[in-house]
Design an enzyme around this catalytic site. Structure first.
Site, PDB file in Angstrom:
ATOM      1  N   GLU A  45      13.958  32.767  72.235  1.00 26.38           N
ATOM      2  CA  GLU A  45      13.062  31.972  71.071  1.00 26.38           C
ATOM      3  C   GLU A  45      14.201  33.132  70.420  1.00 26.38           C
ATOM      4  O   GLU A  45      13.193  34.158  70.183  1.00 26.38           O
ATOM      5  CB  GLU A  45      12.899  31.584  70.696  1.00 26.38           C
ATOM      6  CG  GLU A  45      12.191  30.687  69.017  1.00 26.38           C
ATOM      7  CD  GLU A  45      11.505  30.377  68.995  1.00 26.38           C
ATOM      8  OE1 GLU A  45      10.215  29.660  70.365  1.00 26.38           O
ATOM      9  OE2 GLU A  45      10.722  30.158  67.325  1.00 26.38           O
ATOM     10  N   ARG A  49      13.687  36.099  61.621  1.00 24.42           N
ATOM     11  CA  ARG A  49      13.220  36.882  60.522  1.00 24.42           C
ATOM     12  C   ARG A  49      13.224  38.056  59.991  1.00 24.42           C
ATOM     13  O   ARG A  49      13.145  38.877  59.440  1.00 24.42           O
ATOM     14  CB  ARG A  49      11.908  36.802  61.049  1.00 24.42           C
ATOM     15  CG  ARG A  49      10.822  35.401  61.323  1.00 24.42           C
ATOM     16  CD  ARG A  49       9.276  35.899  62.076  1.00 24.42           C
ATOM     17  NE  ARG A  49       9.110  35.478  62.909  1.00 24.42           N
ATOM     18  CZ  ARG A  49       7.706  35.587  63.144  1.00 24.42           C
ATOM     19  NH1 ARG A  49       6.826  36.352  62.531  1.00 24.42           N
ATOM     20  NH2 ARG A  49       7.454  34.660  64.303  1.00 24.42           N
ATOM     21  N   LYS A 133       7.836  21.364  68.452  1.00 26.74           N
ATOM     22  CA  LYS A 133       6.872  22.593  68.514  1.00 26.74           C
ATOM     23  C   LYS A 133       5.324  22.083  67.577  1.00 26.74           C
ATOM     24  O   LYS A 133       5.203  21.144  66.904  1.00 26.74           O
ATOM     25  CB  LYS A 133       7.362  23.268  68.276  1.00 26.74           C
ATOM     26  CG  LYS A 133       6.458  24.845  67.253  1.00 26.74           C
ATOM     27  CD  LYS A 133       7.984  25.400  66.428  1.00 26.74           C
ATOM     28  CE  LYS A 133       7.409  27.056  66.181  1.00 26.74           C
ATOM     29  NZ  LYS A 133       8.122  28.275  66.781  1.00 26.74           N
TER      30      LYS A 133
HETATM   31  O1  ELE Z   1       8.586  32.177  64.549  1.00 27.28           O
HETATM   32  C1  ELE Z   1       9.119  30.817  64.082  1.00 27.28           C
HETATM   33  O2  ELE Z   1      10.061  30.120  63.977  1.00 27.28           O
HETATM   34  C2  ELE Z   1       7.421  30.844  63.962  1.00 27.28           C
HETATM   35  O3  ELE Z   1       7.653  29.393  64.023  1.00 27.28           O
HETATM   36  C3  ELE Z   1       6.564  30.781  64.451  1.00 27.28           C
HETATM   37  C4  ELE Z   1       6.475  31.259  65.614  1.00 27.28           C
HETATM   38  O4  ELE Z   1       6.900  30.506  66.836  1.00 27.28           O
HETATM   39  C5  ELE Z   1       4.949  32.412  65.924  1.00 27.28           C
HETATM   40  O5  ELE Z   1       4.955  32.731  65.169  1.00 27.28           O
HETATM   41  C6  ELE Z   1       4.937  32.988  66.974  1.00 27.28           C
HETATM   42  O6  ELE Z   1       3.277  33.132  67.122  1.00 27.28           O
HETATM   43  P1  ELE Z   1       2.663  34.295  67.831  1.00 27.28           P
HETATM   44  O7  ELE Z   1       2.887  33.746  69.150  1.00 27.28           O
HETATM   45  O8  ELE Z   1       1.037  34.205  67.425  1.00 27.28           O
HETATM   46  O9  ELE Z   1       2.945  35.667  67.023  1.00 27.28           O
END
Ligand code: ELE
Length: 210
Positions: A45, A49, A133
């Site tokens: 994925e 960002r 999700k």
């Molecule tokens: O960017 C996106 O589309 C999101 O929805 C968020 C990510 O899935 C999470 O930020 C992952 O979370 P961490 O593994 O805690 O870093």
């Protein structure tokens, strides 16, 4: 009904863990994908960002056909179209809007909307989505919340992300309504900055060895 080339169930069944990737440099895209594939992970994925995310998705889609390259952080119709045109095989959103749900049904790749409460789950179900999700997983009550949701909504299945790591991912995967978990822990920023691709292969290996 939809015109998706593959189903969301197919995406969820590719493996227990989905690396959530934040990649700044286009030249890192192929080494990162290859390192994770070598470690046994084929679903990736790439989050929208970073500035280069679309170019990165296209590069992986064009060069590594065996990867299930998907786009993350897809929050609106325009982004869904951009990632579809770039060759993403699926799209994931941290949340949902009525327009995104509609666009997902009109599109050609599976959309996995994000939810963290029951009302959004019901909106997603009403629009025909049962693969979701769960985000932000840990902050929204983690496995306890998912277990409770499984009572009234046993046919909705999840890929939780947010705060998941090697220390707790097995607890999520043990739930009947969890098909896979996502997380950035599989591709730490430091390893990417140092171009230490072996770290990614080792983390992938460790994660799929349940
Ligand atoms: O960017 C996106 O589309 C999101 O929805 C968020 C990510 O899935 C999470 O930020 C992952 O979370 P961490 O593994 O805690 O870093």
């Amino acid at each position: 009904m939809n015109n998706w080339k593959i189903s969301s169930a197919e995406v969820f069944s590719q493996g227990p863990v989905v690396p959530v990737l934040v990649i700044e440099n286009v030249e890192d895209a192929i080494p990162i994908a290859e390192a994770l594939l070598e470690g046994g992970i084929s679903v990736l994925e790439v989050t929208l960002r970073t500035q280069s995310a679309i170019e990165i998705i296209q590069k992986i889609a064009d060069n590594i056909p065996e990867a299930y390259i998907g786009a993350g952080t897809v929050t609106n119709r325009e982004q869904l179209k951009l990632v579809t045109d770039a060759g993403a095989k699926f799209a994931i959103s941290p949340g949902l809007t009525a327009d995104l749900l509609a666009a997902g049904k009109e599109g050609t790749i599976p959309l996995i909307p994000g939810i963290s409460n029951i009302s959004d789950l019901m909106k997603a179900n009403d629009a025909g989505y049962d693969h979701l999700k769960f985000f932000p997983a840990e902050a929204a009550g983690g496995t306890k919340t998912l277990k409770s949701i499984g009572g009234p909504f046993p046919n909705t299945v999840f890929c939780p992300t947010g705060g998941i790591s090697l220390s707790n991912y097995k607890e999520y995967l043990a739930l009947p309504n969890v098909r896979c978990v996502g997380g950035s822990w599989l591709a730490p920023n430091e390893a990417i900055e140092n171009k230490d691709w072996k770290v990614l292969t080792d983390l992938a290996n460790e994660a799929i060895r349940l």
